[in-house]
Design a protein around this motif. Sequence first.
Motif, mmCIF file in Angstrom:
data_model
loop_
_atom_site.group_PDB
_atom_site.id
_atom_site.type_symbol
_atom_site.label_atom_id
_atom_site.label_comp_id
_atom_site.label_asym_id
_atom_site.label_seq_id
_atom_site.Cartn_x
_atom_site.Cartn_y
_atom_site.Cartn_z
ATOM 1 N N SER A 155 4.765 3.656 -5.039
ATOM 2 C CA SER A 155 4.568 4.263 -6.356
ATOM 3 C C SER A 155 5.901 4.734 -6.903
ATOM 4 O O SER A 155 6.838 5.018 -6.147
ATOM 5 C CB SER A 155 3.589 5.445 -6.279
ATOM 6 O OG SER A 155 4.144 6.507 -5.531
ATOM 7 N N GLY A 187 0.808 -1.214 0.000
ATOM 8 C CA GLY A 187 0.000 0.000 0.000
ATOM 9 C C GLY A 187 0.841 1.264 0.000
ATOM 10 O O GLY A 187 1.727 1.440 0.838
ATOM 11 N N GLY A 188 0.567 2.147 -0.946
ATOM 12 C CA GLY A 188 1.276 3.417 -1.019
ATOM 13 C C GLY A 188 2.541 3.409 -1.846
ATOM 14 O O GLY A 188 3.140 4.477 -2.063
ATOM 15 N N SER A 207 -2.101 0.272 -10.542
ATOM 16 C CA SER A 207 -2.732 1.322 -11.350
ATOM 17 C C SER A 207 -1.734 1.793 -12.400
ATOM 18 O O SER A 207 -0.640 2.260 -12.063
ATOM 19 C CB SER A 207 -3.153 2.503 -10.466
ATOM 20 O OG SER A 207 -4.169 2.125 -9.576
ATOM 21 N N ASN A 255 -3.850 -6.510 -4.911
ATOM 22 C CA ASN A 255 -2.518 -6.559 -5.510
ATOM 23 C C ASN A 255 -2.519 -6.116 -6.967
ATOM 24 O O ASN A 255 -1.689 -6.559 -7.757
ATOM 25 C CB ASN A 255 -1.943 -7.973 -5.405
ATOM 26 C CG ASN A 255 -1.585 -8.349 -3.989
ATOM 27 O OD1 ASN A 255 -1.592 -7.515 -3.089
ATOM 28 N ND2 ASN A 255 -1.277 -9.622 -3.771
ATOM 29 N N LYS A 310 -8.153 3.518 -11.985
ATOM 30 C CA LYS A 310 -8.157 2.507 -10.933
ATOM 31 C C LYS A 310 -8.493 1.152 -11.545
ATOM 32 O O LYS A 310 -9.517 1.002 -12.208
ATOM 33 C CB LYS A 310 -9.186 2.863 -9.859
ATOM 34 C CG LYS A 310 -9.244 1.854 -8.717
ATOM 35 C CD LYS A 310 -10.281 2.253 -7.688
ATOM 36 C CE LYS A 310 -10.366 1.218 -6.561
ATOM 37 N NZ LYS A 310 -11.359 1.594 -5.536
ATOM 38 N N SER A 322 1.177 2.809 -9.282
ATOM 39 C CA SER A 322 1.053 2.708 -7.835
ATOM 40 C C SER A 322 0.284 1.462 -7.422
ATOM 41 O O SER A 322 -0.416 0.838 -8.219
ATOM 42 C CB SER A 322 0.350 3.953 -7.280
ATOM 43 O OG SER A 322 -0.962 4.064 -7.810
ATOM 44 N N MET A 323 0.417 1.137 -6.124
ATOM 45 C CA MET A 323 -0.335 0.052 -5.513
ATOM 46 C C MET A 323 -1.075 0.608 -4.297
ATOM 47 O O MET A 323 -0.644 1.583 -3.678
ATOM 48 C CB MET A 323 0.588 -1.094 -5.095
ATOM 49 C CG MET A 323 1.306 -1.761 -6.242
ATOM 50 S SD MET A 323 2.243 -3.229 -5.740
ATOM 51 C CE MET A 323 0.912 -4.369 -5.329
ATOM 52 N N THR A 324 -2.186 -0.031 -3.965
ATOM 53 C CA THR A 324 -2.942 0.352 -2.778
ATOM 54 C C THR A 324 -2.986 -0.843 -1.829
ATOM 55 O O THR A 324 -2.494 -1.930 -2.148
ATOM 56 C CB THR A 324 -4.379 0.767 -3.131
ATOM 57 O OG1 THR A 324 -5.125 -0.404 -3.491
ATOM 58 C CG2 THR A 324 -4.400 1.755 -4.287
ATOM 59 N N SER A 325 -3.586 -0.647 -0.680
ATOM 60 C CA SER A 325 -3.756 -1.745 0.274
ATOM 61 C C SER A 325 -5.030 -2.545 -0.003
ATOM 62 O O SER A 325 -5.306 -3.526 0.685
ATOM 63 C CB SER A 325 -3.800 -1.188 1.702
ATOM 64 O OG SER A 325 -4.846 -0.237 1.833
ATOM 65 N N GLU A 326 -5.805 -2.148 -1.037
ATOM 66 C CA GLU A 326 -7.063 -2.835 -1.338
ATOM 67 C C GLU A 326 -6.839 -4.211 -1.951
ATOM 68 O O GLU A 326 -7.531 -5.171 -1.639
ATOM 69 C CB GLU A 326 -7.904 -1.992 -2.301
ATOM 70 C CG GLU A 326 -8.403 -0.683 -1.730
ATOM 71 C CD GLU A 326 -9.228 0.081 -2.741
ATOM 72 O OE1 GLU A 326 -9.946 -0.571 -3.530
ATOM 73 O OE2 GLU A 326 -9.162 1.316 -2.759
#
Length: 416
Positions: A364, A361-362, A383, A380, A408, A374-378
């Motif tokens: 980029s 998460g976070g 974006s 794998n 997204k 980037s990647m999020t914590s939602e």
Amino acid sequence: MARLTRRSFVTGTSALALGSGILPMPGILRRARAQDGPVKIGCLFSSSGTMANIEGRLNDVVKMAAAELNAAGGVLGREVEVMVSDPASDWPLYAQIGRQMLQQEGVASLFGCWTSVSRKSVLPVVEQNNGLLFYPLHFEGDENSENVVYLNSPPASSVLPAVDYLMSDDGVAAKRFFMLGSDYVWPRTINKQLKGYFESLGFDSSSWREEYVPFGFSNFQSLVQEIRRFADEPGGQPVVILTVVGSSIPDFFREFANQGIMATDIPVLGLDALEADFEGLNTEELVGHLNCWAYLQAVDAPENETFMKNWADYVGANNVPYPPNVVIDPMVSAYDGVKFWAMAAEKAGSFDVPEVRSAFGGLSFTDPSGYNISMTSENNYVSRGVFIGSLNYDSAFDILWQSEGTPKPVPFSEFG
């Protein structure tokens, strides 16, 4: 298909002897994870079989990425060692080698697979062994495993924008669709989703046709004649949505040109078509056909200039058997995967998969596409931006359209 034997499929400081069924686990794992030794990552990319020409070069780009990490001090102070394999375009063999890499060699992560069927063969292996697979191809979506990092774009971020472009006035105002793919999960799922999408827009089933061919299929004469007959029917502008893979891609386009069909007559959207597929082809009769990826070599960005120079230098210094001046999207995606893995390990202070995964998460950075990915914590998913390219006389793709920012990624399809 290659047969599994006792010969070695992996090169590195040690080799994986496949076929014995005996995994000397404890000692090997301790050595692989020794705090003062190298940390190993594994490649599952074929350098033989129907996927070899384009898939094989991903082994080298992962080695290039690891060499760059090592030149900067490694990851968590440890050298990165790349274990290279050849699954030989044999889908069960990807799983066999992946299992041995995780269990016997103790690799910290896997980077690999091209086709969705090879990814799906490895999926239960990484899930059962709590491994991590970085997958560099765009794909059909409809999958969201915590043990896979989906580096490229699902359909909502890639296929649908490209089809929307074809149907728009900026494209060719397409009204009819001949869908031709290799006979496996990616083409069949994409086409199922597209049929649902077309129906949602008011098209009826007479507006499309779908055909499938085996892996490695090369004789497209009759199918191209069928495309011509389909194009002659009433109902508006026809296009081909092509999802054949591997060596079938240049074979299809060669036959398309042989029959004198121009992109101005029947445009082809080659969802898997890459610059490398047109190496050695005379593209004079193919100018104007389209593709869609998260990276095109024509990108005007300083990060792309740096990457292309580094690749050319690496090819020259290591006698790599691929052109130094051709870079394709999955190469960039595989390179991005190594960088994400290294960033996550540094952030987590660990190579253990749960800790690395929790650090995604976070993360980029601006990659060779010029986009900040980037990647999020939602989940794998990564974006990324999207490009639609048009084939030119130099066997490359000019950029026709690109997304504003990085949409997204949506893991699951809305249609079909």
